[in-house]
Design a protein around this motif. Sequence first.
Motif, PDB file in Angstrom:
ATOM      1  N   PRO A 148      52.939  26.031  43.180  1.00  0.00           N
ATOM      2  CA  PRO A 148      52.383  26.333  44.506  1.00  0.00           C
ATOM      3  C   PRO A 148      52.166  27.815  44.801  1.00  0.00           C
ATOM      4  CG  PRO A 148      54.726  25.868  44.690  1.00  0.00           C
ATOM      5  CD  PRO A 148      54.373  25.685  43.226  1.00  0.00           C
ATOM      6  N   ASN A 149      52.623  28.724  43.903  1.00  0.00           N
ATOM      7  CA  ASN A 149      52.443  30.160  44.153  1.00  0.00           C
ATOM      8  C   ASN A 149      50.969  30.530  44.226  1.00  0.00           C
ATOM      9  OD1 ASN A 149      55.202  30.544  43.922  1.00  0.00           O
ATOM     10  ND2 ASN A 149      55.104  31.102  41.757  1.00  0.00           N
ATOM     11  N   ALA A 150      50.651  31.384  45.197  1.00  0.00           N
ATOM     12  CA  ALA A 150      49.268  31.861  45.310  1.00  0.00           C
ATOM     13  C   ALA A 150      49.158  33.250  44.707  1.00  0.00           C
ATOM     14  CB  ALA A 150      48.853  31.913  46.775  1.00  0.00           C
ATOM     15  N   VAL A 151      48.096  33.479  43.939  1.00  0.00           N
ATOM     16  CA  VAL A 151      47.750  34.832  43.517  1.00  0.00           C
ATOM     17  C   VAL A 151      46.406  35.137  44.159  1.00  0.00           C
ATOM     18  CG1 VAL A 151      47.233  36.373  41.588  1.00  0.00           C
ATOM     19  CG2 VAL A 151      49.002  34.600  41.350  1.00  0.00           C
ATOM     20  N   ILE A 152      46.369  36.244  44.877  1.00  0.00           N
ATOM     21  CA  ILE A 152      45.144  36.610  45.602  1.00  0.00           C
ATOM     22  C   ILE A 152      44.601  37.906  45.024  1.00  0.00           C
ATOM     23  CG2 ILE A 152      44.224  37.271  47.865  1.00  0.00           C
ATOM     24  CD1 ILE A 152      46.727  35.467  48.869  1.00  0.00           C
ATOM     25  N   TYR A 153      43.445  37.811  44.429  1.00  0.00           N
ATOM     26  CA  TYR A 153      42.786  39.000  43.880  1.00  0.00           C
ATOM     27  C   TYR A 153      41.868  39.610  44.938  1.00  0.00           C
ATOM     28  CZ  TYR A 153      44.278  37.704  39.125  1.00  0.00           C
ATOM     29  OH  TYR A 153      45.023  37.417  38.006  1.00  0.00           O
ATOM     30  N   TYR A 154      41.832  40.937  44.951  1.00  0.00           N
ATOM     31  CA  TYR A 154      40.929  41.645  45.877  1.00  0.00           C
ATOM     32  C   TYR A 154      40.708  43.048  45.333  1.00  0.00           C
ATOM     33  CZ  TYR A 154      45.237  43.860  47.520  1.00  0.00           C
ATOM     34  OH  TYR A 154      46.424  44.561  47.565  1.00  0.00           O
ATOM     35  N   GLU A 155      39.722  43.729  45.864  1.00  0.00           N
ATOM     36  CA  GLU A 155      39.484  45.116  45.459  1.00  0.00           C
ATOM     37  C   GLU A 155      40.175  46.061  46.429  1.00  0.00           C
ATOM     38  OE1 GLU A 155      35.374  45.804  43.303  1.00  0.00           O
ATOM     39  OE2 GLU A 155      35.087  44.712  45.179  1.00  0.00           O
ATOM     40  N   GLU A 156      40.621  47.186  45.852  1.00  0.00           N
ATOM     41  CA  GLU A 156      41.405  48.145  46.625  1.00  0.00           C
ATOM     42  C   GLU A 156      40.714  48.531  47.940  1.00  0.00           C
ATOM     43  OE1 GLU A 156      42.664  51.391  44.207  1.00  0.00           O
ATOM     44  OE2 GLU A 156      44.281  51.895  45.612  1.00  0.00           O
ATOM     45  N   LYS A 157      39.408  48.640  47.901  1.00  0.00           N
ATOM     46  CA  LYS A 157      38.692  49.076  49.115  1.00  0.00           C
ATOM     47  C   LYS A 157      38.848  48.091  50.277  1.00  0.00           C
ATOM     48  CE  LYS A 157      34.314  46.939  47.822  1.00  0.00           C
ATOM     49  NZ  LYS A 157      32.954  47.104  47.302  1.00  0.00           N
ATOM     50  N   ASN A 158      39.203  46.862  49.964  1.00  0.00           N
ATOM     51  CA  ASN A 158      39.371  45.862  51.026  1.00  0.00           C
ATOM     52  C   ASN A 158      40.836  45.573  51.349  1.00  0.00           C
ATOM     53  OD1 ASN A 158      36.623  45.310  51.641  1.00  0.00           O
ATOM     54  ND2 ASN A 158      36.472  44.312  49.633  1.00  0.00           N
ATOM     55  N   GLU A 159      41.725  46.445  50.868  1.00  0.00           N
ATOM     56  CA  GLU A 159      43.155  46.212  51.073  1.00  0.00           C
ATOM     57  C   GLU A 159      43.515  46.117  52.559  1.00  0.00           C
ATOM     58  OE1 GLU A 159      46.200  47.227  48.146  1.00  0.00           O
ATOM     59  OE2 GLU A 159      46.635  48.908  49.470  1.00  0.00           O
TER      60      GLU A 159
END
Lengths: 392, 392
Positions: free
Chosen positions: A306-317
């Motif tokens: 059930p663990n979530a890994v959320i990828y995003y770009e630094e500019k949208n932190e």
Amino acid sequence: MSEIYYATSTGPVNIATLKYWGKRDEDLNLPTNSSISVTLDQAHLRTLTTASCSSKFETDQLWINGASYPLDGARSKQVMADLRSLREEIENGDSSIPKIAAFPLHIVSENNFPTAAGLASSAAGFAALISAVAKLYKLPTNASELSKIARKGSGSACRSLLGGYVAWEMGDLANGEDSKAVQIADKKHWPDMKAAILVVSDMKKDVPSTSGMQLTVHTSDLFQYRIKEVVPKRFIAMRKAIIEKDFPTFAELTMKDSNSFHSVCLDSYPPIFYLNDTSKRIIKLINLLNQSAGEIIAAYTFDAGPNAVIYYEEKNEKYVLGLLHQFFSHLGGWESSSFNPKDAVIPESFPLSSLDKDVYSQGVSKVILTQVGEGPSETDDVLIDLQTGLPK
Amino acid sequence: MSEIYYATSTGPVNIATLKYWGKRDEDLNLPTNSSISVTLDQAHLRTLTTASCSSKFETDQLWINGASYPLDGARSKQVMADLRSLREEIENGDSSIPKIAAFPLHIVSENNFPTAAGLASSAAGFAALISAVAKLYKLPTNASELSKIARKGSGSACRSLLGGYVAWEMGDLANGEDSKAVQIADKKHWPDMKAAILVVSDMKKDVPSTSGMQLTVHTSDLFQYRIKEVVPKRFIAMRKAIIEKDFPTFAELTMKDSNSFHSVCLDSYPPIFYLNDTSKRIIKLINLLNQSAGEIIAAYTFDAGPNAVIYYEEKNEKYVLGLLHQFFSHLGGWESSSFNPKDAVIPESFPLSSLDKDVYSQGVSKVILTQVGEGPSETDDVLIDLQTGLPK
């Protein structure tokens, strides 16, 4: 006293964005489809392993975080045999180097994260072990070649032999010689990829990955379509998105593949569920965030848990961590990041007031804020006592 | 005062065992695949509807459980127009019968179950309405022909025009004239089919069926394989299992199709979730029951919501209701059944002690114990006041 030979290496965790699910050969861990992953920064998640060998050791032994484990499983024995065989080739070709291939091995490992959290610890573990033994044996073997050995230990471990953005090419050969990890791009190519892991509290997994994936292979009707039609196209598109640093496309494909993987789990008989109600709320938060941002700025993905890994770009932190902080500020993990809650921005159209904060804050036990990272690296750390050959 | 013409009919609920999910024509409610359902006993779940018309009424009107609803939705208007058109044909062919087709209609409906529980109330409602108007208009039309009108009102409603075991044949024609419900077998053919409904408490559905199914049609990769490859074979196999009264096969196909339907929901983008953690625990209970019984004696199925419907044969009631009583004896609904908890038998190998009773008893609000039932039937009940034309 006989000499103890030793070497130390690290191994990173990798989290797939195009999922490995299904073996076409269970002995060799040959997959039914190619997969893609991002290797994560070892500052937050890594295994550190010292491999040592000596004529005075009695048997192969492994210690993880101080606890002793036998190295007599079929998979571990295969990995050790492959590494010894490569060392023997070198020894046979050059009589001047020490004959250590037959010496028993003492392997000492430490994880810098909780093993039980379902965070791909076996991938990091095999990557560190194989890298440390390869260093100990002074093998000239490159990471892709070593990845084939890791694959036999634990399929997805092969991707942890490389940093950055990694493909595990499924290969065609029956002997698995072309089923290996290759780097799509290194960390520097797209360094602003960040990952927020939400560790979801849950009871023990009902179905371990290995038996789960084979249940899917044998019982899911939709699975055949996934591996034959869906994944091959998605693999090409995701690799292109990584090369072009096209985050919206990469993110959409990542979310769709997580959905598709959990779909074929549910289509198994009996069905397999890895997502729980907490996972589903996190998916909803990310979808609402992307909708309110007007573009895809975050991608969720869930492995066999059930663990979530959320990828995003630094500019949208500011948006992504801004939103997560809204619900999970009470948890540990924020202190290790440079994120300042004062920078948080919630998009105006995000329907914050329509979400029950008490409900959406439930079920997560820890936040891990990390980023794309490098592959295994050698270090001067020594985890064994060079007198006794036992863990320090 | 002008005469009030009236007639009353009932309409049953049906619960699909092979799911309808996806429209190939949204205006005509033409499905992307054929489906199969079991019509449930009206003692527990039915709509009772009096249809009336009179020259003195001002406009078409509908009352459900005392509340007034306009009949101006596109779907309701289409249903009314179709029925009026059939009446007009008769009136045009025989000048001796009253010309009532153009009279405004007053429709009064009552459900004997909570409307909001997500129990296919619209199917029962359209079936009762259409049957009542058909009786009022003295239409010679058979149930399959009427089912085409019901289909335009609410797709799965077409299956409620018939009792027993019902197929909705998707048809090929663009005008939908061959997309109708047909009876596979009547209730008497296989009368010992029972159904236990576990009403699962949940927040309001995130995604209504109509928009949900079209999201799946347009975004799920796996959906195309489901409708083209999986369902057509399953339809033939399930029809055969019903005709042969082969419960284990019927049950396995039912569970697999529920899984498959929820899989393509999850494979939609963004994903749709109708099963919650309570639903998943019920699935686990049924799987464990079948395993411990050594054969398939119960089948779960879930529509677009978390409620579980569990089909089983009467001879296995002691096991199936025996198990459910273990967890849900505190709920209402047992009193309407002939089941005596003293008859309960839990198979010896059922791992009762390994399940946390507090957890597994959660999340269900009501039990409905019912069985296979008949189609719409005419009754002498009258729900309108024949003086005022309003609900009694």
